[in-house]
Design an enzyme around this catalytic site. Structure first.
Site, PDB file in Angstrom:
ATOM      1  CD  GLU A 150     -11.121   0.666   8.343  1.00  0.00           C
ATOM      2  OE1 GLU A 150     -11.738   1.561   8.919  1.00  0.00           O
ATOM      3  OE2 GLU A 150     -11.360  -0.540   8.552  1.00  0.00           O
ATOM      4  CE  LYS A 206      -3.484  -0.420   8.348  1.00  0.00           C
ATOM      5  NZ  LYS A 206      -4.426  -1.452   7.995  1.00  0.00           N
ATOM      6  CG  ASN A 210      -1.323  -3.844   7.055  1.00  0.00           C
ATOM      7  OD1 ASN A 210      -2.285  -4.496   7.442  1.00  0.00           O
ATOM      8  ND2 ASN A 210      -1.457  -2.793   6.277  1.00  0.00           N
ATOM      9  CB  ALA A 254       1.189 -21.391  -0.374  1.00  0.00           C
ATOM     10  N   GLY A 259       0.322  -8.964  -2.619  1.00  0.00           N
ATOM     11  CA  GLY A 259       0.337  -7.731  -3.404  1.00  0.00           C
ATOM     12  C   GLY A 259      -0.681  -6.767  -2.849  1.00  0.00           C
ATOM     13  CB  CYS A 262      -2.352  -2.333   2.211  1.00  0.00           C
ATOM     14  SG  CYS A 262      -3.704  -1.223   1.781  1.00  0.00           S
ATOM     15  CE  LYS A 322      -8.543  -8.356  -0.996  1.00  0.00           C
ATOM     16  NZ  LYS A 322      -8.746  -8.325   0.428  1.00  0.00           N
TER      17      LYS A 322
HETATM   18  P1  NAD Z   1      -6.997   5.615  -2.710  1.00  0.00           P
HETATM   19  O1  NAD Z   1      -5.782   5.940  -3.465  1.00  0.00           O
HETATM   20  O2  NAD Z   1      -7.984   4.628  -3.264  1.00  0.00           O
HETATM   21  O3  NAD Z   1      -7.820   6.978  -2.454  1.00  0.00           O
HETATM   22  C1  NAD Z   1      -7.253   8.132  -1.925  1.00  0.00           C
HETATM   23  C2  NAD Z   1      -8.107   9.323  -2.376  1.00  0.00           C
HETATM   24  O4  NAD Z   1      -7.658  10.504  -1.704  1.00  0.00           O
HETATM   25  C3  NAD Z   1      -7.997   9.627  -3.880  1.00  0.00           C
HETATM   26  O5  NAD Z   1      -9.290   9.603  -4.468  1.00  0.00           O
HETATM   27  C4  NAD Z   1      -7.375  11.034  -3.935  1.00  0.00           C
HETATM   28  O6  NAD Z   1      -7.857  11.838  -4.999  1.00  0.00           O
HETATM   29  C5  NAD Z   1      -7.808  11.619  -2.603  1.00  0.00           C
HETATM   30  N1  NAD Z   1      -7.003  12.744  -2.112  1.00  0.00           N
HETATM   31  C6  NAD Z   1      -5.649  12.856  -2.064  1.00  0.00           C
HETATM   32  N2  NAD Z   1      -5.311  14.036  -1.483  1.00  0.00           N
HETATM   33  C7  NAD Z   1      -6.457  14.653  -1.143  1.00  0.00           C
HETATM   34  C8  NAD Z   1      -6.762  15.890  -0.487  1.00  0.00           C
HETATM   35  N3  NAD Z   1      -5.808  16.727  -0.049  1.00  0.00           N
HETATM   36  N4  NAD Z   1      -8.049  16.217  -0.304  1.00  0.00           N
HETATM   37  C9  NAD Z   1      -9.028  15.386  -0.753  1.00  0.00           C
HETATM   38  N5  NAD Z   1      -8.805  14.208  -1.350  1.00  0.00           N
HETATM   39  C10 NAD Z   1      -7.530  13.844  -1.552  1.00  0.00           C
HETATM   40  O7  NAD Z   1      -6.525   5.180  -1.274  1.00  0.00           O
HETATM   41  P2  NAD Z   1      -7.153   4.066  -0.298  1.00  0.00           P
HETATM   42  O8  NAD Z   1      -6.867   2.714  -0.819  1.00  0.00           O
HETATM   43  O9  NAD Z   1      -8.546   4.437   0.051  1.00  0.00           O
HETATM   44  O10 NAD Z   1      -6.206   4.261   0.979  1.00  0.00           O
HETATM   45  C11 NAD Z   1      -6.285   5.424   1.765  1.00  0.00           C
HETATM   46  C12 NAD Z   1      -5.454   5.205   3.007  1.00  0.00           C
HETATM   47  O11 NAD Z   1      -6.018   4.153   3.786  1.00  0.00           O
HETATM   48  C13 NAD Z   1      -4.005   4.798   2.759  1.00  0.00           C
HETATM   49  O12 NAD Z   1      -3.213   5.349   3.759  1.00  0.00           O
HETATM   50  C14 NAD Z   1      -4.030   3.292   2.885  1.00  0.00           C
HETATM   51  O13 NAD Z   1      -2.781   2.761   3.269  1.00  0.00           O
HETATM   52  C15 NAD Z   1      -5.038   3.118   4.003  1.00  0.00           C
HETATM   53  N6  NAD Z   1      -5.742   1.822   3.990  1.00  0.00           N
HETATM   54  C16 NAD Z   1      -6.177   1.308   2.805  1.00  0.00           C
HETATM   55  C17 NAD Z   1      -6.901   0.097   2.817  1.00  0.00           C
HETATM   56  C18 NAD Z   1      -7.377  -0.544   1.538  1.00  0.00           C
HETATM   57  O14 NAD Z   1      -7.844  -1.669   1.600  1.00  0.00           O
HETATM   58  N7  NAD Z   1      -7.297   0.102   0.395  1.00  0.00           N
HETATM   59  C19 NAD Z   1      -7.178  -0.527   4.038  1.00  0.00           C
HETATM   60  C20 NAD Z   1      -6.738   0.054   5.223  1.00  0.00           C
HETATM   61  C21 NAD Z   1      -6.014   1.248   5.186  1.00  0.00           C
HETATM   62  C1  UGA Z   2      -4.751  -5.862   3.988  1.00  0.00           C
HETATM   63  C2  UGA Z   2      -5.095  -6.286   5.425  1.00  0.00           C
HETATM   64  O1  UGA Z   2      -5.628  -7.613   5.410  1.00  0.00           O
HETATM   65  C3  UGA Z   2      -6.127  -5.341   6.043  1.00  0.00           C
HETATM   66  O2  UGA Z   2      -6.367  -5.706   7.392  1.00  0.00           O
HETATM   67  C4  UGA Z   2      -5.571  -3.929   5.984  1.00  0.00           C
HETATM   68  O3  UGA Z   2      -6.539  -3.006   6.450  1.00  0.00           O
HETATM   69  C5  UGA Z   2      -5.209  -3.561   4.561  1.00  0.00           C
HETATM   70  O4  UGA Z   2      -4.265  -4.525   4.025  1.00  0.00           O
HETATM   71  C6  UGA Z   2      -4.553  -2.218   4.524  1.00  0.00           C
HETATM   72  O5  UGA Z   2      -3.880  -1.827   5.444  1.00  0.00           O
HETATM   73  O6  UGA Z   2      -4.754  -1.521   3.548  1.00  0.00           O
HETATM   74  P1  UGA Z   2      -5.921  -6.112   1.598  1.00  0.00           P
HETATM   75  O7  UGA Z   2      -4.663  -5.532   1.051  1.00  0.00           O
HETATM   76  O8  UGA Z   2      -7.231  -5.593   1.142  1.00  0.00           O
HETATM   77  O9  UGA Z   2      -5.928  -5.961   3.208  1.00  0.00           O
HETATM   78  O10 UGA Z   2      -5.928  -7.658   1.266  1.00  0.00           O
HETATM   79  P2  UGA Z   2      -5.557  -9.025   2.010  1.00  0.00           P
HETATM   80  O11 UGA Z   2      -6.751  -9.887   2.015  1.00  0.00           O
HETATM   81  O12 UGA Z   2      -4.875  -8.821   3.288  1.00  0.00           O
HETATM   82  O13 UGA Z   2      -4.507  -9.625   0.966  1.00  0.00           O
HETATM   83  C7  UGA Z   2      -3.267  -8.988   0.726  1.00  0.00           C
HETATM   84  C8  UGA Z   2      -2.426  -9.844  -0.191  1.00  0.00           C
HETATM   85  O14 UGA Z   2      -2.000 -11.033   0.475  1.00  0.00           O
HETATM   86  C9  UGA Z   2      -3.149 -10.325  -1.454  1.00  0.00           C
HETATM   87  O15 UGA Z   2      -2.270 -10.295  -2.540  1.00  0.00           O
HETATM   88  C10 UGA Z   2      -3.540 -11.753  -1.114  1.00  0.00           C
HETATM   89  O16 UGA Z   2      -3.724 -12.574  -2.237  1.00  0.00           O
HETATM   90  C11 UGA Z   2      -2.356 -12.182  -0.288  1.00  0.00           C
HETATM   91  N1  UGA Z   2      -2.667 -13.309   0.615  1.00  0.00           N
HETATM   92  C12 UGA Z   2      -3.546 -13.135   1.624  1.00  0.00           C
HETATM   93  C13 UGA Z   2      -2.025 -14.521   0.418  1.00  0.00           C
HETATM   94  O17 UGA Z   2      -1.208 -14.688  -0.509  1.00  0.00           O
HETATM   95  N2  UGA Z   2      -2.307 -15.553   1.274  1.00  0.00           N
HETATM   96  C14 UGA Z   2      -3.185 -15.414   2.313  1.00  0.00           C
HETATM   97  O18 UGA Z   2      -3.374 -16.401   3.057  1.00  0.00           O
HETATM   98  C15 UGA Z   2      -3.824 -14.173   2.481  1.00  0.00           C
END
Ligand code: NAD
Ligand code: UGA
Length: 450
Positions: A150, A206, A210, A254, A259, A262, A322
């Protein structure tokens, strides 16, 4: 198609809601029962623009439901998406235990001829390892595994999902590849690009994406330091180089360091993978160190600007990692506020969405009900999140309630000249010029005479 989603965090909920929006019948399951209760009551446990409405519409239309029992959730489903968390281990590698537990349960629950799709961000080789585990547990190879990383960002999750730059699907056999492609037919028929790869290449794509985006941020932050020493303006430089399509303007803002849940975790995992396979990722190793150091350096810069004696107080505007999210996981604000508080500085903070999380994560901080309350009687004010509402702060009022004059704008959201006109000293990031006629922001107009 009937699809089960395992894990209802940011990714699971967005994926579930968006797949239902595309016409699939989606059942979501999470082992966190309190989260399931909230969702079943029609509430959404996270702040993500548009998500609550989309969930509501699809629940009403009968395409989306939240099921307490995993057996019921996957019944009749040809696909189960694993969208559970993948936190960092202390060595930097990803903790795959949640993914493995979910896959192990699904191995026996899923019917023959179905596919388990890894949506979570995993280490390279995870799909092949799980494929083996599932076959061993079932005693057959009737349930296959695919990888569908994702790329959504928090704050724009729905748009990113429905209007993707590309959809990456990894499979190690043609049947699974074809099945994955069918899930996304409603998007690919509208022109979305489907990139079909092996599971290994999908996993590598993926973490590489990142790592690359984080490198762009780390680079521009270093350039910002250089601008500060050379009467340069990092916004102007970012604009000028960003117009080169080989570079691109995105991710060149900048700030206080990246943070979130991810980039910090995934860069650590990328570096750890390099070490594990003796293919050192030196650039990313350095990036991780510099990003950590940056937050501490900015905190020290604030401390140096405070009175040396007496009670010292700093106001912080924005604690989310953010804008447009309530997420504070690995937010730069956490480190910066902790360094200030460890130095005996009292911190009053405000964030439009993240204060519920903030109260839990920063127990020493005083939480204010509005930016002006956070700024009252402070020796310095610091902006750490680029919330749009901060751009239209009433600077006169801020100036009136503040004790000191320094405004550290670590997201470059305010106009330095307007701050000056109300008697505030604006200190941005990467802005080495106080000439008052530099870069004008927005559509990037350089006012400086040639
Ligand atoms: P999150 O911590 O918000 O949610 C994860 C959920 O999974 C929790 O609610 C937890 O209770 C549940 N869970 C854990 N083990 C389980 C199980 N065995 N069965 C059912 N539920 C279970 O996590 P997230 O931010 O949604 O991220 C999920 C994954 O997607 C991570 O690998 C992350 O790196 C990736 N990802 C996150 C983002 C993002 O923007 N947050 C974007 C792209 C990819
Ligand atoms: C990031 C990636 O952008 C997504 O493509 C990816 O799916 C996701 O991680 C993930 O793998 O979970 P996200 O963490 O939601 O998404 O946020 P971003 O918009 O990427 O920002 C990440 C951090 O970088 C924030 O702290 C933001 O303030 C900082 N940032 C971003 C900067 O300092 N400068 C920039 O120009 C852009």
């Amino acid at each position: 198609m009937q699809i089960a989603i395992i894990g209802t965090g940011y990714v699971g909920l967005t994926t579930g809601a968006c797949l239902a929006h595309l016409g699939h019948t989606v059942r979501c399951y999470d082992l966190d029962t309190s989260r399931m209760d909230v969702l079943r009551r029609g509430e959404v446990p996270i702040f993500e623009p548009g998500l609550s409405e989309m969930i509501g519409r699809n629940v009403e239309a009968g395409r989306l439901s939240f099921i307490e029992d995993p057996t019921d959730a996957v019944r009749g489903c040809k696909f189960a998406f694993i969208a559970v968390g993948t936190p960092s281990k202390s060595c930097g590698r990803i903790d795959l235990s949640y993914v493995e537990a979910a896959a192990s349960d699904l191995a026996t629950l899923m019917p023959a001829g179905s596919t388990i799709v890894i949506k979570s961000t995993v280490e390279v080789g995870t799909a092949r390892k799980l494929s083996h585990l599932i076959a061993m547990k079932r005693g057959d190879q009737q349930v296959t595994i695919g990888v569908n990383p994702e790329f959504l960002r928090e704050g724009s999750a729905i748009r990113d999902f429905l209007e993707p730059d590309r959809i990456v699907c990894g499979a190690d056999d043609p049947v699974t590849a074809e099945r994955l492609g069918r899930i996304y037919a409603p998007l690919t028929s509208r022109g979305a690009e489907l990139v079909q790869l092996t599971t290994v290449d999908a996993e590598l794509s993926k973490c590489t994406a990142n790592a690359f985006l984080a490198l762009k941020i780390g680079f521009i932050n270093d350039v910002a330091d250089l601008c500060e020493k050379t009467e340069g303006d990092v916004r102007a430089v970012a604009h000028a180089i960003g117009l080169d399509h080989r570079i691109g303007r995105a991710f060149l803002d900048a700030g206080p360091g990246y943070g979130g849940s991810c980039f910090p975790k995934d860069t650590r995992a990328f570096a750890a993978t390099g070490r594990r396979f003796q293919a050192s990722q030196g650039l990313v190793e350095t990036l991780i160190e510099r990003n950590e150091e940056r937050k501490r350096k900015l905190a020290r810069r604030i401390i140096q600007a405070l009175p040396v004696s007496g009670s010292r107080r700093v106001g912080v505007l924005g604690t989310a990692f953010k804008q447009q999210t309530d997420d504070m996981r690995e937010s730069p604000a956490l480190t910066i506020i902790e360094v200030l508080e460890d130095a005996g500085v009292e911190v009053s903070a405000y964030d439009p969405e993240a204060m519920r999380n903030g109260r839990r994560l920063l127990p020493r901080t005083i939480w204010a009900s509005c930016p002006y309350e956070a700024a009252t009687d402070v020796d310095a004010l610091v902006i750490l999140t680029e919330w749009p509402s901060f751009r239209s702060l009433d600077l006169k009022n801020l100036s009136k309630v503040m004790r000191g004059r320094k405004l550290f704008d670590f997201r470059n959201v305010l106009d330095a000249r307007k701050c000056k006109s109300v008697g505030l000293k604006h200190i941005g990031v990467g802005r080495g010029t106080d000439l008052g006629m530099g870069y004008q922001g927005g559509e990037a107009r350089l006012q400086r005479p040639l």
